[in-house]
Scaffold this motif. Structure first.
Motif, PDB file in Angstrom:
ATOM      1  N   GLY A 196       0.800  -1.216   0.000  1.00  0.00           N
ATOM      2  CA  GLY A 196       0.000   0.000   0.000  1.00  0.00           C
ATOM      3  C   GLY A 196       0.832   1.265   0.000  1.00  0.00           C
ATOM      4  O   GLY A 196       0.334   2.354   0.275  1.00  0.00           O
ATOM      5  N   GLN A 197       2.099   1.138  -0.326  1.00  0.00           N
ATOM      6  CA  GLN A 197       3.015   2.281  -0.400  1.00  0.00           C
ATOM      7  C   GLN A 197       4.247   1.854  -1.172  1.00  0.00           C
ATOM      8  O   GLN A 197       4.470   0.666  -1.409  1.00  0.00           O
ATOM      9  CB  GLN A 197       3.426   2.754   1.000  1.00  0.00           C
ATOM     10  CG  GLN A 197       4.216   1.704   1.780  1.00  0.00           C
ATOM     11  CD  GLN A 197       4.488   2.109   3.215  1.00  0.00           C
ATOM     12  OE1 GLN A 197       3.596   2.574   3.919  1.00  0.00           O
ATOM     13  NE2 GLN A 197       5.720   1.947   3.648  1.00  0.00           N
ATOM     14  N   ARG A 198       5.049   2.822  -1.566  1.00  0.00           N
ATOM     15  CA  ARG A 198       6.246   2.496  -2.348  1.00  0.00           C
ATOM     16  C   ARG A 198       7.251   1.737  -1.496  1.00  0.00           C
ATOM     17  O   ARG A 198       7.468   2.057  -0.328  1.00  0.00           O
ATOM     18  CB  ARG A 198       6.897   3.788  -2.872  1.00  0.00           C
ATOM     19  CG  ARG A 198       8.076   3.467  -3.783  1.00  0.00           C
ATOM     20  CD  ARG A 198       8.867   4.677  -4.199  1.00  0.00           C
ATOM     21  NE  ARG A 198      10.014   4.271  -4.992  1.00  0.00           N
ATOM     22  CZ  ARG A 198      11.202   4.861  -4.954  1.00  0.00           C
ATOM     23  NH1 ARG A 198      11.395   5.891  -4.169  1.00  0.00           N
ATOM     24  NH2 ARG A 198      12.200   4.437  -5.713  1.00  0.00           N
ATOM     25  N   VAL A 199       7.835   0.712  -2.076  1.00  0.00           N
ATOM     26  CA  VAL A 199       8.892  -0.065  -1.442  1.00  0.00           C
ATOM     27  C   VAL A 199      10.085  -0.063  -2.381  1.00  0.00           C
ATOM     28  O   VAL A 199       9.983  -0.519  -3.526  1.00  0.00           O
ATOM     29  CB  VAL A 199       8.445  -1.518  -1.164  1.00  0.00           C
ATOM     30  CG1 VAL A 199       9.598  -2.325  -0.578  1.00  0.00           C
ATOM     31  CG2 VAL A 199       7.245  -1.538  -0.231  1.00  0.00           C
ATOM     32  N   LYS A 200      11.200   0.428  -1.914  1.00  0.00           N
ATOM     33  CA  LYS A 200      12.403   0.486  -2.742  1.00  0.00           C
ATOM     34  C   LYS A 200      13.175  -0.817  -2.624  1.00  0.00           C
ATOM     35  O   LYS A 200      13.384  -1.340  -1.526  1.00  0.00           O
ATOM     36  CB  LYS A 200      13.296   1.647  -2.318  1.00  0.00           C
ATOM     37  CG  LYS A 200      14.565   1.782  -3.163  1.00  0.00           C
ATOM     38  CD  LYS A 200      15.432   2.942  -2.683  1.00  0.00           C
ATOM     39  CE  LYS A 200      16.702   3.043  -3.519  1.00  0.00           C
ATOM     40  NZ  LYS A 200      17.579   4.159  -3.058  1.00  0.00           N
ATOM     41  N   VAL A 201      13.604  -1.354  -3.761  1.00  0.00           N
ATOM     42  CA  VAL A 201      14.444  -2.551  -3.751  1.00  0.00           C
ATOM     43  C   VAL A 201      15.859  -2.165  -4.172  1.00  0.00           C
ATOM     44  O   VAL A 201      16.065  -1.276  -4.994  1.00  0.00           O
ATOM     45  CB  VAL A 201      13.890  -3.654  -4.676  1.00  0.00           C
ATOM     46  CG1 VAL A 201      12.527  -4.128  -4.199  1.00  0.00           C
ATOM     47  CG2 VAL A 201      13.827  -3.190  -6.112  1.00  0.00           C
ATOM     48  N   VAL A 202      16.834  -2.829  -3.574  1.00  0.00           N
ATOM     49  CA  VAL A 202      18.243  -2.615  -3.890  1.00  0.00           C
ATOM     50  C   VAL A 202      18.798  -3.916  -4.451  1.00  0.00           C
ATOM     51  O   VAL A 202      18.612  -4.984  -3.865  1.00  0.00           O
ATOM     52  CB  VAL A 202      19.040  -2.199  -2.642  1.00  0.00           C
ATOM     53  CG1 VAL A 202      20.529  -2.057  -2.976  1.00  0.00           C
ATOM     54  CG2 VAL A 202      18.493  -0.903  -2.064  1.00  0.00           C
ATOM     55  N   ALA A 203      19.459  -3.844  -5.602  1.00  0.00           N
ATOM     56  CA  ALA A 203      19.969  -5.036  -6.280  1.00  0.00           C
ATOM     57  C   ALA A 203      21.472  -5.189  -6.093  1.00  0.00           C
ATOM     58  O   ALA A 203      22.183  -4.231  -5.769  1.00  0.00           O
ATOM     59  CB  ALA A 203      19.636  -4.971  -7.769  1.00  0.00           C
ATOM     60  N   SER A 204      21.941  -6.398  -6.350  1.00  0.00           N
ATOM     61  CA  SER A 204      23.384  -6.652  -6.295  1.00  0.00           C
ATOM     62  C   SER A 204      24.117  -5.861  -7.362  1.00  0.00           C
ATOM     63  O   SER A 204      25.304  -5.571  -7.236  1.00  0.00           O
ATOM     64  CB  SER A 204      23.658  -8.145  -6.488  1.00  0.00           C
ATOM     65  OG  SER A 204      23.341  -8.546  -7.812  1.00  0.00           O
ATOM     66  N   GLY A 205      23.423  -5.500  -8.414  1.00  0.00           N
ATOM     67  CA  GLY A 205      23.990  -4.721  -9.512  1.00  0.00           C
ATOM     68  C   GLY A 205      22.960  -4.634 -10.618  1.00  0.00           C
ATOM     69  O   GLY A 205      21.997  -5.394 -10.648  1.00  0.00           O
ATOM     70  N   ARG A 206      23.164  -3.710 -11.526  1.00  0.00           N
ATOM     71  CA  ARG A 206      22.208  -3.549 -12.609  1.00  0.00           C
ATOM     72  C   ARG A 206      22.646  -4.362 -13.819  1.00  0.00           C
ATOM     73  O   ARG A 206      23.834  -4.636 -14.001  1.00  0.00           O
ATOM     74  CB  ARG A 206      22.087  -2.069 -12.981  1.00  0.00           C
ATOM     75  CG  ARG A 206      23.354  -1.460 -13.558  1.00  0.00           C
ATOM     76  CD  ARG A 206      23.232   0.042 -13.671  1.00  0.00           C
ATOM     77  NE  ARG A 206      24.412   0.637 -14.277  1.00  0.00           N
ATOM     78  CZ  ARG A 206      24.629   1.938 -14.321  1.00  0.00           C
ATOM     79  NH1 ARG A 206      23.756   2.775 -13.795  1.00  0.00           N
ATOM     80  NH2 ARG A 206      25.724   2.412 -14.892  1.00  0.00           N
ATOM     81  N   THR A 207      21.679  -4.762 -14.602  1.00  0.00           N
ATOM     82  CA  THR A 207      21.956  -5.414 -15.878  1.00  0.00           C
ATOM     83  C   THR A 207      21.371  -4.555 -16.992  1.00  0.00           C
ATOM     84  O   THR A 207      20.389  -3.847 -16.791  1.00  0.00           O
ATOM     85  CB  THR A 207      21.344  -6.827 -15.926  1.00  0.00           C
ATOM     86  OG1 THR A 207      19.948  -6.758 -15.594  1.00  0.00           O
ATOM     87  CG2 THR A 207      22.040  -7.754 -14.940  1.00  0.00           C
ATOM     88  N   ASP A 208      21.985  -4.634 -18.166  1.00  0.00           N
ATOM     89  CA  ASP A 208      21.577  -3.804 -19.294  1.00  0.00           C
ATOM     90  C   ASP A 208      20.365  -4.370 -20.008  1.00  0.00           C
ATOM     91  O   ASP A 208      19.927  -5.494 -19.752  1.00  0.00           O
ATOM     92  CB  ASP A 208      22.732  -3.674 -20.294  1.00  0.00           C
ATOM     93  CG  ASP A 208      23.840  -2.775 -19.783  1.00  0.00           C
ATOM     94  OD1 ASP A 208      23.581  -1.978 -18.872  1.00  0.00           O
ATOM     95  OD2 ASP A 208      24.965  -2.880 -20.303  1.00  0.00           O
ATOM     96  N   ALA A 209      19.868  -3.592 -20.951  1.00  0.00           N
ATOM     97  CA  ALA A 209      18.768  -4.040 -21.803  1.00  0.00           C
ATOM     98  C   ALA A 209      19.124  -5.363 -22.467  1.00  0.00           C
ATOM     99  O   ALA A 209      20.245  -5.548 -22.958  1.00  0.00           O
ATOM    100  CB  ALA A 209      18.461  -2.979 -22.861  1.00  0.00           C
ATOM    101  N   ARG A 210      18.170  -6.307 -22.426  1.00  0.00           N
ATOM    102  CA  ARG A 210      18.261  -7.620 -23.074  1.00  0.00           C
ATOM    103  C   ARG A 210      19.193  -8.595 -22.356  1.00  0.00           C
ATOM    104  O   ARG A 210      19.375  -9.728 -22.803  1.00  0.00           O
ATOM    105  CB  ARG A 210      18.673  -7.488 -24.545  1.00  0.00           C
ATOM    106  CG  ARG A 210      17.733  -6.621 -25.372  1.00  0.00           C
ATOM    107  CD  ARG A 210      18.256  -6.428 -26.791  1.00  0.00           C
ATOM    108  NE  ARG A 210      18.253  -7.683 -27.521  1.00  0.00           N
ATOM    109  CZ  ARG A 210      19.016  -7.921 -28.588  1.00  0.00           C
ATOM    110  NH1 ARG A 210      19.841  -6.991 -29.021  1.00  0.00           N
ATOM    111  NH2 ARG A 210      18.947  -9.078 -29.220  1.00  0.00           N
ATOM    112  N   VAL A 211      19.774  -8.184 -21.228  1.00  0.00           N
ATOM    113  CA  VAL A 211      20.596  -9.088 -20.423  1.00  0.00           C
ATOM    114  C   VAL A 211      19.684  -9.837 -19.444  1.00  0.00           C
ATOM    115  O   VAL A 211      18.735  -9.271 -18.906  1.00  0.00           O
ATOM    116  CB  VAL A 211      21.690  -8.312 -19.668  1.00  0.00           C
ATOM    117  CG1 VAL A 211      22.437  -9.226 -18.698  1.00  0.00           C
ATOM    118  CG2 VAL A 211      22.667  -7.681 -20.659  1.00  0.00           C
ATOM    119  N   HIS A 212      19.997 -11.099 -19.202  1.00  0.00           N
ATOM    120  CA  HIS A 212      19.157 -11.964 -18.384  1.00  0.00           C
ATOM    121  C   HIS A 212      19.787 -12.210 -17.010  1.00  0.00           C
ATOM    122  O   HIS A 212      20.937 -11.861 -16.768  1.00  0.00           O
ATOM    123  CB  HIS A 212      18.956 -13.305 -19.096  1.00  0.00           C
ATOM    124  CG  HIS A 212      18.676 -13.175 -20.554  1.00  0.00           C
ATOM    125  ND1 HIS A 212      17.516 -12.604 -21.041  1.00  0.00           N
ATOM    126  CD2 HIS A 212      19.413 -13.514 -21.653  1.00  0.00           C
ATOM    127  CE1 HIS A 212      17.536 -12.620 -22.366  1.00  0.00           C
ATOM    128  NE2 HIS A 212      18.685 -13.161 -22.762  1.00  0.00           N
TER     129      HIS A 212
END
Length: 246
Positions: A40-56
């Motif tokens: 019911g409100q925004r929840v921010k997630v933090v990732a180990s790192g970002r991946t680019d477009a089309r990367v799995h």
């Protein structure tokens, strides 16, 4: 507040990358949208790192804080009921509030999949290489990448970080029938580093460079001396490990 460690897998074909951005749908946006519905409100997630477009990803790790009191493993079922089919929550566990998905990572494993015959059903998930490749030469080249090096030659020219020293613990080429994949395990990777290493080693395999040229490229610290940047859709963030490295 409780902190949840969440592992997800995704097919990056239809996304503009992991990280939220103004133009294009992203993995982060999809996950945060579902969590917002649950809380019911925004929840921010933090990732180990970002991946680019089309990367799995097979094992992207996130963390988020929640006030919900349901068992951690129930987040998996709840998320999968609302996430699109190309994003899947694999596991969830409650962890210490000091856990950080990005800064706590000790090792990351990436894989890059290639094949030498055209398969339309794999066109978004493996890169087709139609020229002959010398596998032994490529394995010799990979051996030169193992260790602690300045990987300036294997990162984009305008990188966001100044320190380009990274450690690669393992670098191998695995043959699996009709396909083969590069496997890299390291302390961390620079932007496009894996794709540039793969592109360069493929150039070794086709005879453009000698395996020992990798040492020269590392020493010169100049992006212009290394090979091409391999396409994004063969790349997978495979695993993130948080255990202390001996």
């Amino acid at each position: 507040m409780r902190r949840i460690k969440l592992t997800i897998a995704y097919d990056g074909t239809n996304y503009a990358g992991y990280q939220v951005q103004p133009n294009g749908n992203t993995i982060q946006a999809e996950v945060e949208a579902v969590l917002a519905r649950m809380h019911g409100q925004r929840v921010k997630v933090v990732a180990s790192g970002r991946t680019d477009a089309r990367v799995h990803a097979k094992g992207q790790v996130l963390h988020f804080d929640t006030h919900l009191q349901m068992p951690a493993d129930r987040f998996v079922k709840a998320l999968n009921a609302m996430l699109p089919d190309d994003i899947h929550a694999c596991s969830a566990e409650e962890t210490e509030t000091s856990f950080h998905a990005r800064y706590g990572a000790k090792r990351k494993e990436y894989r890059y999949v290639i094949r030498q015959d055209v398969d339309p059903f794999r066109r978004h998930h493996a890169v087709t290489v139609t020229y002959p490749l010398d596998v032994e030469r490529m394995r010799q080249a990979l051996a030169h990448l193992v260790g602690t090096h300045d990987f300036t030659s294997f990162s984009v020219t305008k990188a966001e970080v100044e320190d380009r020293v990274r450690t690669i613990y393992e670098a191998e080429l695995v043959e699996t029938g009709e396909e083969m994949y590069f496997r890299f395990v390291g302390s961390g990777f620079l932007y496009n580093q894996v794709r540039i290493m793969v592109g360069t080693v493929l150039d070794v395999g086709r005879g453009k460079y000698e395996p020992r040229d990798i040492e020269r490229m590392l020493a010169e610290k100049d992006r212009r001396v290394a090979g091409i940047t391999a396409p994004p859709h063969g790349l997978y963030l495979w695993n993130v490990n948080y255990e202390k490295v001996d």
